[in-house]
Each structure stands twice: as structure tokens, then as C-alpha cells.
Design an enzyme around this catalytic site. Structure first.
Site, mmCIF file in Angstrom:
data_model
loop_
_atom_site.group_PDB
_atom_site.id
_atom_site.type_symbol
_atom_site.label_atom_id
_atom_site.label_comp_id
_atom_site.label_asym_id
_atom_site.label_seq_id
_atom_site.Cartn_x
_atom_site.Cartn_y
_atom_site.Cartn_z
ATOM 1 C CG ASP A 30 -1.947 1.209 1.079
ATOM 2 O OD1 ASP A 30 -3.198 0.603 1.091
ATOM 3 O OD2 ASP A 30 -1.644 2.259 0.901
ATOM 4 C CB ILE A 31 0.970 4.301 -2.166
ATOM 5 C CG1 ILE A 31 2.077 5.020 -2.805
ATOM 6 C CG2 ILE A 31 -0.432 5.017 -1.918
ATOM 7 C CD1 ILE A 31 1.859 5.526 -4.304
ATOM 8 C CG ASN A 86 -12.093 -0.271 3.655
ATOM 9 O OD1 ASN A 86 -12.621 -0.788 4.631
ATOM 10 N ND2 ASN A 86 -11.115 0.196 3.389
ATOM 11 C CB VAL A 95 -8.946 1.615 -5.108
ATOM 12 C CG1 VAL A 95 -8.672 1.325 -6.516
ATOM 13 C CG2 VAL A 95 -8.030 2.977 -4.749
ATOM 14 C CG HIS A 99 -8.561 -3.089 -2.380
ATOM 15 N ND1 HIS A 99 -9.492 -2.340 -3.470
ATOM 16 C CD2 HIS A 99 -8.439 -2.206 -1.296
ATOM 17 C CE1 HIS A 99 -9.726 -1.172 -2.706
ATOM 18 N NE2 HIS A 99 -8.987 -1.095 -1.498
ATOM 19 C CG MET A 100 -8.774 -9.319 0.228
ATOM 20 S SD MET A 100 -8.561 -11.212 0.420
ATOM 21 C CE MET A 100 -9.939 -11.797 -0.370
ATOM 22 C CG HIS A 101 -6.758 -2.848 3.156
ATOM 23 N ND1 HIS A 101 -6.046 -1.567 2.761
ATOM 24 C CD2 HIS A 101 -8.077 -2.636 2.505
ATOM 25 C CE1 HIS A 101 -6.755 -0.702 2.036
ATOM 26 N NE2 HIS A 101 -7.942 -1.335 1.801
HETATM 27 P P1 AMP Z 1 -9.824 1.612 -0.109
HETATM 28 O O1 AMP Z 1 -10.098 2.688 0.875
HETATM 29 O O2 AMP Z 1 -10.143 0.225 0.800
HETATM 30 O O3 AMP Z 1 -10.431 1.590 -1.441
HETATM 31 O O4 AMP Z 1 -8.159 1.570 0.106
HETATM 32 C C1 AMP Z 1 -7.430 2.108 -1.026
HETATM 33 C C2 AMP Z 1 -6.122 1.685 -0.856
HETATM 34 O O5 AMP Z 1 -5.357 1.868 -2.072
HETATM 35 C C3 AMP Z 1 -5.646 2.751 0.357
HETATM 36 O O6 AMP Z 1 -5.244 2.362 1.450
HETATM 37 C C4 AMP Z 1 -4.374 3.754 -0.599
HETATM 38 O O7 AMP Z 1 -3.448 4.081 0.325
HETATM 39 C C5 AMP Z 1 -3.918 2.325 -1.599
HETATM 40 N N1 AMP Z 1 -3.366 3.108 -2.841
HETATM 41 C C6 AMP Z 1 -3.911 4.239 -3.628
HETATM 42 N N2 AMP Z 1 -3.188 4.367 -4.645
HETATM 43 C C7 AMP Z 1 -2.405 3.372 -4.633
HETATM 44 C C8 AMP Z 1 -1.187 3.016 -5.557
HETATM 45 N N3 AMP Z 1 -0.878 3.756 -6.619
HETATM 46 N N4 AMP Z 1 -0.270 2.169 -4.870
HETATM 47 C C9 AMP Z 1 -0.454 1.603 -3.922
HETATM 48 N N5 AMP Z 1 -1.533 1.669 -3.030
HETATM 49 C C10 AMP Z 1 -2.369 2.661 -3.218
#
Ligand code: AMP
Ligand code: ZN
Length: 112
Positions: A30-31, A86, A95, A99-101
Site C-alpha cells: 500500500d502506498i 472496504n 479504489v 482488494h483485501m488489505h
Molecule cells: P480502500 O479505501 O479500501 O479503497 O483502499 C485503497 C487503498 O489503496 C488505500 O489504502 C491507498 O493507500 C491505496 N493506494 C492508492 N493508490 C495506490 C497506489 N498507486 N499504489 C499502492 N496503493 C495505493
């Protein structure tokens, strides 16, 4: 999905710190990490959110879930890890590519 950030990462159009990939999924850092270890686990196929998962995704979903403990162990998370999905704006999803965190490490808050 030309306007999807994670599809662009899958296509190599946007760089990511990749940790693991196979024919069904990709794992990258995660960025904006919220813990010592914060990885994102995504399917190669574009699924907008958990709301759009159907029977045709059974193999992908099972595969991703079963990879989580292995990925956590590879990150040195011997005592456990947290998985967050989420879903939708009300669930904090930003996004819209499923995706799974995968979170873990000593700075993980809560559940002491
Ligand atoms: P969510 O709130 O579950 O949609 O989480 C989206 C996640 O994507 C967040 O934790 C961001 O920090 C992460 N994110 C956004 N852009 C990037 C990227 N280019 N590379 C890696 N992670 C990202
Ligand atoms: Zn996508």
C-alpha cells in the site's frame, strides 16, 4: 477498465512495489501504509467490489483467501494479521477494484 487504478497497476502502466503474483492475483505494498506491514491483495480480473462478486469468482476468491496466511508468514507476521475489505463508499472504499488489505506488525491498533 481503462480508468481503474489497480487495473493500470496490473497492466504495468503504473508502478507498484510488487510482493507476489500468480495467474489469479497480485500483491503489492500500500502506498500509504497504516501499519508496519500493509499489503493489498487484488484479483487480476476487474471486480469493482465485494458487491459484484458472483459464483463465477469462486475460484479466485478462495485462492486469494487461502494465500493470506502464507503472505503474512512471509512478511514475518508470526503472531497473526488483520484482513480488511472496504466495500462501497459507506464502507470507506476509495479504489473500486476489489482488494483485501493485509495488515500486521507492532503498530497495529486495537484488539489488545
Ligand atoms: P480502500 O479505501 O479500501 O479503497 O483502499 C485503497 C487503498 O489503496 C488505500 O489504502 C491507498 O493507500 C491505496 N493506494 C492508492 N493508490 C495506490 C497506489 N498507486 N499504489 C499502492 N496503493 C495505493
Ligand atoms: Zn480494475
Amino acid at each position: 477498465m481503462s480508468d481503474c487504478l489497480f487495473c493500470k497497476i496490473l497492466a504495468g502502466e503504473i508502478p507498484a512495489d510488487k510482493m507476489y503474483e500468480d495467474d489469479k492475483m497480485l500483491v503489492f505494498k500500500d502506498i500509504n501504509p497504516k501499519a508496519d506491514v500493509h499489503l493489498l491483495v487484488i484479483p487480476r480480473v476487474h471486480i469493482s467490489s465485494l458487491n459484484e462478486v458472483t459464483d463465477e469468482h469462486d475460484d479466485i476468491m478462495t485462492h486469494m483467501f487461502k494465500q493470506l496466511p502464507k503472505l503474512a508468514k512471509e512478511q514475518g507476521l508470526k503472531n497473526g494479521f488483520r484482513t480488511i475489505i472496504n466495500t462501497g463508499k459507506g464502507g470507506g472504499q476509495i479504489v473500486f477494484h476489489l482488494h483485501m488489505h493485509l495488515l500486521g506488525g507492532k503498530s497495529l491498533p486495537g484488539f489488545h
